[in-house]
Design an enzyme around this catalytic site. Structure first.
Site, PDB file in Angstrom:
ATOM      1  CE  LYS A  44      29.010   1.339 -31.021  1.00  0.00           C
ATOM      2  NZ  LYS A  44      28.744   2.700 -31.505  1.00  0.00           N
ATOM      3  CG  ASP A 103      26.635  -2.735 -24.526  1.00  0.00           C
ATOM      4  OD1 ASP A 103      27.246  -3.062 -25.558  1.00  0.00           O
ATOM      5  OD2 ASP A 103      25.925  -1.709 -24.453  1.00  0.00           O
ATOM      6  CD1 TRP A 151      27.009   3.611 -24.421  1.00  0.00           C
ATOM      7  CD2 TRP A 151      24.981   3.456 -25.360  1.00  0.00           C
ATOM      8  NE1 TRP A 151      26.980   4.429 -25.521  1.00  0.00           N
ATOM      9  CE2 TRP A 151      25.761   4.355 -26.117  1.00  0.00           C
ATOM     10  CE3 TRP A 151      23.671   3.214 -25.768  1.00  0.00           C
ATOM     11  CZ2 TRP A 151      25.286   5.014 -27.246  1.00  0.00           C
ATOM     12  CZ3 TRP A 151      23.181   3.869 -26.899  1.00  0.00           C
ATOM     13  CH2 TRP A 151      23.984   4.751 -27.610  1.00  0.00           C
TER      14      TRP A 151
HETATM   15  C1  LIG Z   1      28.284   0.707 -25.717  1.00  0.00           C
HETATM   16  C2  LIG Z   1      27.082   0.835 -26.591  1.00  0.00           C
HETATM   17  N1  LIG Z   1      25.985   0.123 -26.309  1.00  0.00           N
HETATM   18  C3  LIG Z   1      24.872   0.194 -27.065  1.00  0.00           C
HETATM   19  C4  LIG Z   1      24.808   1.026 -28.159  1.00  0.00           C
HETATM   20  C5  LIG Z   1      23.547   1.068 -28.965  1.00  0.00           C
HETATM   21  O1  LIG Z   1      23.743   0.227 -30.024  1.00  0.00           O
HETATM   22  P1  LIG Z   1      22.682  -0.007 -31.176  1.00  0.00           P
HETATM   23  O2  LIG Z   1      22.608   1.274 -31.944  1.00  0.00           O
HETATM   24  O3  LIG Z   1      23.276  -1.141 -31.935  1.00  0.00           O
HETATM   25  O4  LIG Z   1      21.385  -0.364 -30.549  1.00  0.00           O
HETATM   26  C6  LIG Z   1      25.923   1.781 -28.498  1.00  0.00           C
HETATM   27  C7  LIG Z   1      25.868   2.657 -29.696  1.00  0.00           C
HETATM   28  O5  LIG Z   1      26.661   3.473 -29.956  1.00  0.00           O
HETATM   29  C8  LIG Z   1      27.083   1.687 -27.690  1.00  0.00           C
HETATM   30  O6  LIG Z   1      28.162   2.408 -27.978  1.00  0.00           O
END
Ligand SMILES: Cc1ncc(COP(=O)(O)O)c(C=O)c1O
Length: 361
Positions: free
Chosen positions: A196, A172, A103
């Site tokens: 989540k 994030d 991420w």
């Molecule tokens: C830490 C983290 N950041 C970003 C994301 C991506 O999120 P989204 O699907 O809401 O764009 C995830 C998805 O699992 C994640 O675990």
């Protein structure tokens, strides 16, 4: 309800049963409106109360006061990978990023794609992102320092946040928001996809420290400016109404049933300790994250062979436990034990792990 399984999904993930029941109970007639919450206008008093409740509870739970705007946006955490640099990083200023895998790597790619000068000030790529870097030298002139507080895939988590002086942190927190107590003051922006720890997919929580509003360039497209949403209480256009409603109920559960973040953190710690202990006592299971970087939310582990891992996931499901397959990019097994996952679920998993290891070890 007897046909509900213990859900260890990484996201979308388990929601508290009382929340699902409340949604069910008022689904056809929301607060006497004669309409479902999915049918009422977002400009109505009914929905005003919903979003107000979600914002107030978020502020109260995190101790945000009036220093932060609480926004509910769309586009997932992934859209924030570009909204953050667009809004907070002038083209002639660098931004610091810590790369702890997947991420953060994506966030770095987006910032660079926008032409920003990104300093990757620390990375755990050398050991397959199995740890959180320490002793980082940040750039004094950075617009912000970006980090991913919990890597959902690798099962690593920042146990404490670094000191960055006057440079705001941006995090994030998709996979650990509202799971523990922390000081929000050093953060310029915190963002998290809801699916989540907060509710269903569809809403992204963005906490914007007030002084960050001044950085937002006038020339950005309207829908990509934080100020557009901050000035309209997230209702510049139609917001993700149902998701925000469900988030408000999850936050109510967190406050009124659990008792707040300190209590939630203690519960989460207890669940994680139990599960890591089961991994540590038996060499049949190998944790993939370094001990001091272990996540309290996503517990990742391997078994001696990939074929045993598939069998583990399958037999767990036959025993009423779902979602234990590791992310497709890394394989192995993963138990996501977010706020809504009960201690009973973790105990059942630990018992199953013991039995499985005896059978195949
Ligand atoms: C830490 C983290 N950041 C970003 C994301 C991506 O999120 P989204 O699907 O809401 O764009 C995830 C998805 O699992 C994640 O675990």
């Amino acid at each position: 309800m007897s046909n509900r399984i213990y859900n260890f999904n990484a996201g979308p993930a388990a929601l508290p049963l009382p929340v699902l029941e409340e949604i069910q109970a008022e689904f056809l007639d929301f607060k006497g409106s004669g309409m479902s919450v999915t049918e009422v206008s977002h400009r109505s008093k009914w929905f005003d109360d919903v979003i107000e409740d979600a914002v107030t509870r978020t502020k109260r739970l995190l101790g945000l006061g009036d220093q932060f705007d609480v926004l509910f946006l769309q586009g997932g955490a992934s859209l924030q990978f570009c909204m953050v640099p667009m809004n907070l990083c002038p083209p002639d200023q660098p931004a610091d990023y810590v790369d702890t895998g997947t991420w953060s790597t994506k966030a770095i790619k987006e910032a660079r794609g926008l032409g920003r000068s990104v300093n990757v000030v620390a990375s755990s790529a050398d050991k397959n992102f199995s740890y959180i870097p320490k002793e980082i030298r940040f750039s004094p002139d950075a617009a912000y320092v970006h980090l991913t507080s919990n890597n959902t895939i690798k099962g690593t988590q920042w146990s404490a946040f670094p000191e960055t002086g006057k440079v705001p942190l941006v995090s994030d927190m998709s996979s650990d928001v509202m799971s523990r107590v922390f000081d929000p003051a050093p953060f310029g922006v915190i963002y998290a996809g809801a699916q989540k720890n907060l509710g269903p997919a569809g809403a992204t929580l963005v906490l914007l420290r007030r002084d960050m509003r001044d950085r937002v360039p006038e020339a950005l497209p309207t829908m990509l400016k934080y100020t557009t949403f901050a000035e309209k209480n997230s209702m510049f256009n139609t917001p993700p109404c149902f998701a925000i409603y469900a988030v408000s109920l999850v936050l109510k559960w967190l406050e009124e049933t659990i008792g707040g973040l300190a209590q939630m953190e203690a519960r989460n710690r207890e669940k994680a300790d139990l599960l890591y202990e089961a991994i540590d006592v038996d060499p049949f299971y190998q944790g993939t994250a370094e001990r001091e970087s272990r996540s309290v939310m996503n517990v990742t582990f391997r078994l001696p062979e990939a074929s045993l891992e598939s069998r583990f996931v399958q037999e767990a499901l036959e025993n009423g436990m779902g979602g234990l397959k590791g992310h497709r990019s890394v394989g192995g097994c993963r138990a996501s034990i977010y706020n809504s996952t009960s201690l009973d679920a973790v105990k059942a998993l630990v018992d199953f792990m013991k039995t499985f290891a005896q059978k195949y070890g």
